[in-house]
Write an enzyme that holds these catalytic residues in place. Sequence first.
Site, mmCIF file in Angstrom:
data_model
loop_
_atom_site.group_PDB
_atom_site.id
_atom_site.type_symbol
_atom_site.label_atom_id
_atom_site.label_comp_id
_atom_site.label_asym_id
_atom_site.label_seq_id
_atom_site.Cartn_x
_atom_site.Cartn_y
_atom_site.Cartn_z
ATOM 1 N N ASP A 98 0.655 -12.083 4.904
ATOM 2 C CA ASP A 98 0.301 -11.981 3.495
ATOM 3 C C ASP A 98 0.123 -13.399 2.946
ATOM 4 O OD1 ASP A 98 -0.218 -10.706 1.112
ATOM 5 O OD2 ASP A 98 1.891 -10.527 0.552
ATOM 6 N N HIS A 102 -2.977 -16.281 -9.806
ATOM 7 C CA HIS A 102 -1.720 -15.587 -9.518
ATOM 8 C C HIS A 102 -0.602 -16.585 -9.208
ATOM 9 C CE1 HIS A 102 1.159 -12.705 -7.918
ATOM 10 N NE2 HIS A 102 1.194 -13.382 -6.788
ATOM 11 N N GLU A 110 0.874 -5.136 -5.953
ATOM 12 C CA GLU A 110 0.061 -6.339 -5.784
ATOM 13 C C GLU A 110 -1.313 -5.898 -5.281
ATOM 14 O OE1 GLU A 110 2.246 -9.407 -3.593
ATOM 15 O OE2 GLU A 110 3.136 -10.003 -5.506
ATOM 16 N N GLU A 152 -4.569 -6.518 -3.569
ATOM 17 C CA GLU A 152 -5.005 -7.495 -2.571
ATOM 18 C C GLU A 152 -6.178 -6.936 -1.763
ATOM 19 O OE1 GLU A 152 -1.866 -9.303 -0.325
ATOM 20 O OE2 GLU A 152 -0.365 -9.006 -1.900
ATOM 21 N N ASP A 198 0.442 -4.272 -1.954
ATOM 22 C CA ASP A 198 1.667 -4.837 -1.398
ATOM 23 C C ASP A 198 2.800 -4.595 -2.401
ATOM 24 O OD1 ASP A 198 3.288 -6.314 0.344
ATOM 25 O OD2 ASP A 198 2.893 -8.167 -0.746
ATOM 26 N N ARG A 234 10.637 -6.763 -7.565
ATOM 27 C CA ARG A 234 10.780 -8.147 -8.036
ATOM 28 C C ARG A 234 12.233 -8.587 -8.132
ATOM 29 N NH1 ARG A 234 5.894 -10.004 -6.904
ATOM 30 N NH2 ARG A 234 4.256 -8.792 -7.913
ATOM 31 N N GLN A 236 13.558 -9.164 -4.589
ATOM 32 C CA GLN A 236 12.892 -10.377 -4.106
ATOM 33 C C GLN A 236 13.488 -11.641 -4.721
ATOM 34 O OE1 GLN A 236 8.662 -10.275 -4.905
ATOM 35 N NE2 GLN A 236 8.331 -12.380 -4.240
ATOM 36 N N LYS A 250 9.742 -6.700 -0.206
ATOM 37 C CA LYS A 250 8.372 -6.352 0.172
ATOM 38 C C LYS A 250 8.307 -5.363 1.336
ATOM 39 C CE LYS A 250 6.094 -9.830 -2.042
ATOM 40 N NZ LYS A 250 4.867 -9.685 -2.836
ATOM 41 N N THR A 266 3.744 -1.097 2.407
ATOM 42 C CA THR A 266 2.482 -1.745 2.061
ATOM 43 C C THR A 266 1.390 -0.725 2.326
ATOM 44 O OG1 THR A 266 3.352 -3.891 2.776
ATOM 45 C CG2 THR A 266 0.953 -3.700 2.557
ATOM 46 N N GLU A 283 2.555 -9.797 -14.114
ATOM 47 C CA GLU A 283 1.631 -10.685 -14.823
ATOM 48 C C GLU A 283 0.971 -9.966 -15.996
ATOM 49 O OE1 GLU A 283 -0.915 -13.182 -11.903
ATOM 50 O OE2 GLU A 283 -0.056 -11.541 -10.733
#
Lengths: 371, 371
Positions: A102, A109, A176, A178, A210, A214, A217, A230, A234, A335
């Site tokens: 990843d 970002h 996420e 991606e 993904d 948070r 993490q 994570k 996925t 975000e």
Amino acid sequence: MSDGFGLDNLPYGVVATPGGAPRPAVRFGDDAVPLSGFEADAGLPSGTLAGPVLNPLLALGRPAWAALRAAVRGRIEAGTAELVPLAGLEQRLPIAVGDYVDFYSSIEHATNLGRMFRPDAEPLLPNWRHLPVGYHGRASSVVVSGTPIRRPRGQLPPPEPGQAPGFGPTTRLDIELELGFVTGPGNALGTPISTRRAADHVFGFVLVNDWSARDIQRWEYVPLGPFLGKSFATSISPWIVPLEALEPFRVPARAQDPDPHEYLRTEGDWALDIALEVELNGEVVSRTNAKDLYWTFPQQLAHATINGTNVRPGDLYASGTISGDGAATQGSLIELYEGRRFLEDGDTVVLRGRCDDRVTLGEVAGTILPA
Amino acid sequence: MSDGFGLDNLPYGVVATPGGAPRPAVRFGDDAVPLSGFEADAGLPSGTLAGPVLNPLLALGRPAWAALRAAVRGRIEAGTAELVPLAGLEQRLPIAVGDYVDFYSSIEHATNLGRMFRPDAEPLLPNWRHLPVGYHGRASSVVVSGTPIRRPRGQLPPPEPGQAPGFGPTTRLDIELELGFVTGPGNALGTPISTRRAADHVFGFVLVNDWSARDIQRWEYVPLGPFLGKSFATSISPWIVPLEALEPFRVPARAQDPDPHEYLRTEGDWALDIALEVELNGEVVSRTNAKDLYWTFPQQLAHATINGTNVRPGDLYASGTISGDGAATQGSLIELYEGRRFLEDGDTVVLRGRCDDRVTLGEVAGTILPA
């Protein structure tokens, strides 16, 4: 539904009747074209397309991929291809994932997250503009679109520094958005893949969600990076769009400052013009584009192998969260909502990617189950 | 050579005649006992022991492993086992590695590295005593003992902050002395493995040399952890010593302060009394013991799966560098020589592990080739 899945796309996946054996197929409109009969047409070794995954095909490389694509297209155009309605089929994970890497290749970002995690420092760390930062994720929990996502439990940050950590279901479950590429033949250990040769090793692209916890993490990630925040899941879109179908959508990448080291330089246009969107419970909450990524996929693959490590057929390399620089262009909820909104049980997230009305990446969807 | 490879050990590996097909085998003394004839004896499904790797056996779980071990031991004792001298065989990688996880479970190592990398702060980060810190490494470049190690190239830290990074062969090539476990049947996504059940998922142990390029690692590792500084190669010893053979060497683990969260608590003795040594160009430069690890393997597996991620047969979980607290007890050169000595081209490193004169882990060796 079938928009963008015409003759210019013809992506690869694996389907099965409920309870049946997984079979490699190409998507055409709302139908699957089973591939088992194409080995002789395309001159491929026997067993290449027997399933349960596409890895044997990936191992053969670009000439074989081109021959198969031409053969499939030929039979569809001649009206002699078997067409099985997708409505009666299940999607399966199309590849056995070797290594899953990843990256962190969107400058917007990385800047947004740097501001949040290190508010008193430069948001971009000193290495960021010199190399495509990346790490290894977990391969076992890569799942196909539609797989429900169980809210993970784990250690949560202490309420105050010095206190004991909490424990329980994550309360900051995020997405996420991606783009990922799936690799072909690969290289021998000790022989890097140059940016010039990277495209020969890229079979095609999928959308990647993904999923990220948070809070887990934030507590675990120093000093060795994300792990349990994570590794629980996925999701990837079921149809791998071949690089050949994306050729018309290669566009110039954004300027890089400073110039990267020689092994990261490229010739030609390697950004991909793919419009992306995030849909949360039926409402589109973000729109962005993959072409704004700072690091391109040939750079990512050249960097990942500059130390000589070996790529295998079926590796998955994801871009990192793709965020733009305007309102509602971010690829993660942290975000988009500045930490005030995360996923609730029962929420459904659908990520979509589309080049134009001829070529789409389809979607990757997932619904949150309680812990 | 054969010391410690008697009837109390009987570890599993994969061997081949030069150019021949890889065959699962058990080691007995200086011979290999090919396993292909044991499927019926041990009541295993046909094909379990056909090779080229042990993964089908790993998937069957502890009762099957015990049956096979008893069958092999029985034939050896009866004098009816086929014995093939190891001298004429090559060792192959015994498993197809699913995910490779590397922990950081020696408190002495974490403290030593914390002092070096963050000299003005507490050496242990706040999470360290609450969870076994770990991350995903690269599976593709796990190689068997004896494989030469090509010195990797990559971006090197800028000479001064703010300057451009360098590029070239690493000048700080290091080893990491580790113990790793290989997993058996595994779990379904969403169902953690408790510490109480961990041993049922652990097939056996190998020595691990997690080769590390400290300069590449130092420049790249923020904020997502080690990537190219580690991914060029990880060597494992060829013979997987079954957990059953290590049972007599289970000893109490060191005290943990504070008490870890409930999901990390264990009953019984889970440290492993395995004497370890590092030999550099024929000279033993470090001696330590795996029993001094702070986090035990049931804790590592329970932690890795508490978020529900799935373990597969053939996953590799390494302990992290094992260092003691006296002189010449460190598991990496950066600790042993405080940054003044790293590996030169042509250097040979042999890591050894030994329980007593009945049970040994053998060795993992590698020689450095020029970039």
